[in-house]
Design a protein around this motif. Structure first.
Motif, PDB file in Angstrom:
ATOM      1  N   ASN A   1       0.832  -1.215   0.000  1.00  0.00           N
ATOM      2  CA  ASN A   1       0.000   0.000   0.000  1.00  0.00           C
ATOM      3  C   ASN A   1       0.859   1.253   0.000  1.00  0.00           C
ATOM      4  N   ARG A   2       1.963   1.240   0.750  1.00  0.00           N
ATOM      5  CA  ARG A   2       2.793   2.456   0.841  1.00  0.00           C
ATOM      6  C   ARG A   2       3.533   2.755  -0.456  1.00  0.00           C
ATOM      7  N   GLU A   3       3.562   1.795  -1.389  1.00  0.00           N
ATOM      8  CA  GLU A   3       4.227   1.998  -2.678  1.00  0.00           C
ATOM      9  C   GLU A   3       3.235   2.267  -3.810  1.00  0.00           C
ATOM     10  N   ASP A   4       1.945   2.187  -3.534  1.00  0.00           N
ATOM     11  CA  ASP A   4       0.944   2.305  -4.591  1.00  0.00           C
ATOM     12  C   ASP A   4       0.925   3.710  -5.178  1.00  0.00           C
ATOM     13  N   ALA A   5       1.030   3.779  -6.504  1.00  0.00           N
ATOM     14  CA  ALA A   5       1.113   5.069  -7.198  1.00  0.00           C
ATOM     15  C   ALA A   5      -0.141   5.924  -6.998  1.00  0.00           C
ATOM     16  N   VAL A   6      -1.315   5.324  -6.993  1.00  0.00           N
ATOM     17  CA  VAL A   6      -2.556   6.085  -6.861  1.00  0.00           C
ATOM     18  C   VAL A   6      -2.849   6.403  -5.402  1.00  0.00           C
ATOM     19  N   LEU A   7      -2.712   5.438  -4.520  1.00  0.00           N
ATOM     20  CA  LEU A   7      -2.985   5.664  -3.099  1.00  0.00           C
ATOM     21  C   LEU A   7      -2.091   6.772  -2.539  1.00  0.00           C
ATOM     22  N   ASN A   8      -0.873   6.888  -3.043  1.00  0.00           N
ATOM     23  CA  ASN A   8       0.036   7.929  -2.565  1.00  0.00           C
ATOM     24  C   ASN A   8      -0.322   9.323  -3.065  1.00  0.00           C
ATOM     25  N   LEU A   9      -1.274   9.417  -3.986  1.00  0.00           N
ATOM     26  CA  LEU A   9      -1.785  10.732  -4.403  1.00  0.00           C
ATOM     27  C   LEU A   9      -2.781  11.289  -3.387  1.00  0.00           C
ATOM     28  N   VAL A  10      -3.291  10.413  -2.528  1.00  0.00           N
ATOM     29  CA  VAL A  10      -4.302  10.774  -1.530  1.00  0.00           C
ATOM     30  C   VAL A  10      -3.597  11.238  -0.261  1.00  0.00           C
ATOM     31  N   PRO A  11      -4.017  12.360   0.346  1.00  0.00           N
ATOM     32  CA  PRO A  11      -3.397  12.787   1.604  1.00  0.00           C
ATOM     33  C   PRO A  11      -3.465  11.659   2.644  1.00  0.00           C
ATOM     34  N   PRO A  12      -2.386  11.443   3.408  1.00  0.00           N
ATOM     35  CA  PRO A  12      -2.335  10.331   4.366  1.00  0.00           C
ATOM     36  C   PRO A  12      -3.528  10.266   5.318  1.00  0.00           C
ATOM     37  N   GLU A  13      -4.035  11.410   5.740  1.00  0.00           N
ATOM     38  CA  GLU A  13      -5.157  11.413   6.690  1.00  0.00           C
ATOM     39  C   GLU A  13      -6.476  10.977   6.044  1.00  0.00           C
ATOM     40  N   ARG A  14      -6.533  10.883   4.719  1.00  0.00           N
ATOM     41  CA  ARG A  14      -7.762  10.462   4.027  1.00  0.00           C
ATOM     42  C   ARG A  14      -7.669   9.058   3.436  1.00  0.00           C
ATOM     43  N   GLN A  15      -6.482   8.473   3.455  1.00  0.00           N
ATOM     44  CA  GLN A  15      -6.291   7.160   2.842  1.00  0.00           C
ATOM     45  C   GLN A  15      -7.152   6.075   3.483  1.00  0.00           C
ATOM     46  N   GLN A  16      -7.451   6.200   4.771  1.00  0.00           N
ATOM     47  CA  GLN A  16      -8.233   5.151   5.448  1.00  0.00           C
ATOM     48  C   GLN A  16      -9.620   4.998   4.848  1.00  0.00           C
ATOM     49  N   THR A  17     -10.117   6.011   4.130  1.00  0.00           N
ATOM     50  CA  THR A  17     -11.449   5.886   3.517  1.00  0.00           C
ATOM     51  C   THR A  17     -11.442   4.907   2.347  1.00  0.00           C
ATOM     52  N   LEU A  18     -10.259   4.520   1.895  1.00  0.00           N
ATOM     53  CA  LEU A  18     -10.127   3.579   0.779  1.00  0.00           C
ATOM     54  C   LEU A  18      -9.674   2.194   1.238  1.00  0.00           C
ATOM     55  N   LEU A  19      -9.507   2.009   2.548  1.00  0.00           N
ATOM     56  CA  LEU A  19      -8.979   0.744   3.066  1.00  0.00           C
ATOM     57  C   LEU A  19     -10.091  -0.140   3.617  1.00  0.00           C
ATOM     58  N   ALA A  20     -10.192  -1.337   3.085  1.00  0.00           N
ATOM     59  CA  ALA A  20     -11.107  -2.344   3.638  1.00  0.00           C
ATOM     60  C   ALA A  20     -10.384  -2.983   4.818  1.00  0.00           C
ATOM     61  N   GLU A  21     -11.049  -3.004   5.960  1.00  0.00           N
ATOM     62  CA  GLU A  21     -10.457  -3.544   7.189  1.00  0.00           C
ATOM     63  C   GLU A  21     -10.841  -5.010   7.357  1.00  0.00           C
ATOM     64  N   PRO A  22      -9.892  -5.845   7.799  1.00  0.00           N
ATOM     65  CA  PRO A  22     -10.229  -7.254   8.032  1.00  0.00           C
ATOM     66  C   PRO A  22     -11.342  -7.377   9.074  1.00  0.00           C
ATOM     67  N   ALA A  23     -12.327  -8.231   8.797  1.00  0.00           N
ATOM     68  CA  ALA A  23     -13.445  -8.445   9.717  1.00  0.00           C
ATOM     69  C   ALA A  23     -13.303  -9.766  10.460  1.00  0.00           C
ATOM     70  N   ASN A  24     -12.268 -10.550  10.109  1.00  0.00           N
ATOM     71  CA  ASN A  24     -11.990 -11.785  10.840  1.00  0.00           C
ATOM     72  C   ASN A  24     -10.482 -12.014  10.866  1.00  0.00           C
ATOM     73  N   GLU A  25     -10.044 -12.930  11.709  1.00  0.00           N
ATOM     74  CA  GLU A  25      -8.601 -13.149  11.894  1.00  0.00           C
ATOM     75  C   GLU A  25      -7.927 -13.740  10.667  1.00  0.00           C
ATOM     76  N   SER A  26      -8.648 -14.502   9.885  1.00  0.00           N
ATOM     77  CA  SER A  26      -8.034 -15.127   8.715  1.00  0.00           C
ATOM     78  C   SER A  26      -7.974 -14.181   7.512  1.00  0.00           C
ATOM     79  N   ALA A  27      -8.486 -12.966   7.662  1.00  0.00           N
ATOM     80  CA  ALA A  27      -8.490 -11.952   6.597  1.00  0.00           C
ATOM     81  C   ALA A  27      -9.138 -12.482   5.314  1.00  0.00           C
ATOM     82  N   THR A  28     -10.250 -13.182   5.482  1.00  0.00           N
ATOM     83  CA  THR A  28     -11.025 -13.609   4.320  1.00  0.00           C
ATOM     84  C   THR A  28     -12.291 -12.773   4.181  1.00  0.00           C
ATOM     85  N   GLU A  29     -12.616 -11.996   5.208  1.00  0.00           N
ATOM     86  CA  GLU A  29     -13.737 -11.067   5.157  1.00  0.00           C
ATOM     87  C   GLU A  29     -13.228  -9.675   5.493  1.00  0.00           C
TER      88      GLU A  29
END
Length: 188
Positions: free
Chosen positions: A142-170
């Protein structure tokens, strides 16, 4: 004579007539080539109310998932494009879809792209569609992504899907159309 462009149209109350044929919650790619993930979320308007009639179109580059995509024809016989899914929100503004998690990739110009999906949002009242990307929280690339790095750091979390379970399948990812935590949308 002067020509005036025709204005964009909203989805309207009858979007299901033209859009439902390609609705599918499962974006198929070659089985066994990557981890299958489920993404759930909600779409909220500027007042924080759920949007019960939004349509999301999900696109991914299937070669990024280490395989060729091939989906079955829809119930009405239309062939669904590879790496594509269309999902309507329910009365609570909820959506869900599953797919093979894309792999990181590098484009022809050498730019790095973290695993992500392109998302188009259509809904009543929008004169133009909205375009976002959903990334996966915790990905080292994520820290190397060309498009994500165009977004101000404080707004990047709006584009991040958070794991909903420990196995990171949801994963959980909400779309906020306006307000303090408004999702970052891109110009296309």
């Amino acid at each position: 004579m002067s020509y005036v462009p025709t204005p964009s149209q909203t989805v309207g109350p009858f979007f299901s007539i033209g859009l439902s044929a390609l609705c599918c919650e499962k974006i198929e790619c070659e089985p066994g080539e990557g981890k299958c993930v489920l993404i759930r979320g909600r779409v909220f308007d500027g007042d924080g109310q759920p949007v019960p009639d939004a349509v999301l179109e999900i696109w991914q580059a299937c070669e990024a998932a280490h395989g060729d995509c091939d989906q079955e024809p829809s119930a009405r016989g239309e062939k669904i494009p590879p790496g594509f899914g269309r999902i309507a929100t329910n009365e609570r503004g909820e959506f869900r879809f599953s797919t093979i998690k894309p792999a990181p990739r590098r484009d022809e110009d050498g730019l790095r792209h973290a695993p992500h999906l392109a998302v188009v949002v259509l809904m009543r009242g929008l004169l133009r569609h909205l375009l976002a990307r959903v990334y996966f929280a915790g990905e080292a690339t994520n820290r190397e992504d060309a498009v994500l790095n165009l977004v101000p750091p404080e707004r990047q979390q709006t584009l991040l899907a958070e794991p909903a379970n420990e196995s990171a399948t949801e994963f959980s990812w909400d779309i906020r159309l306006q307000g303090e935590l408004e999702t970052v949308f891109f110009e296309a």
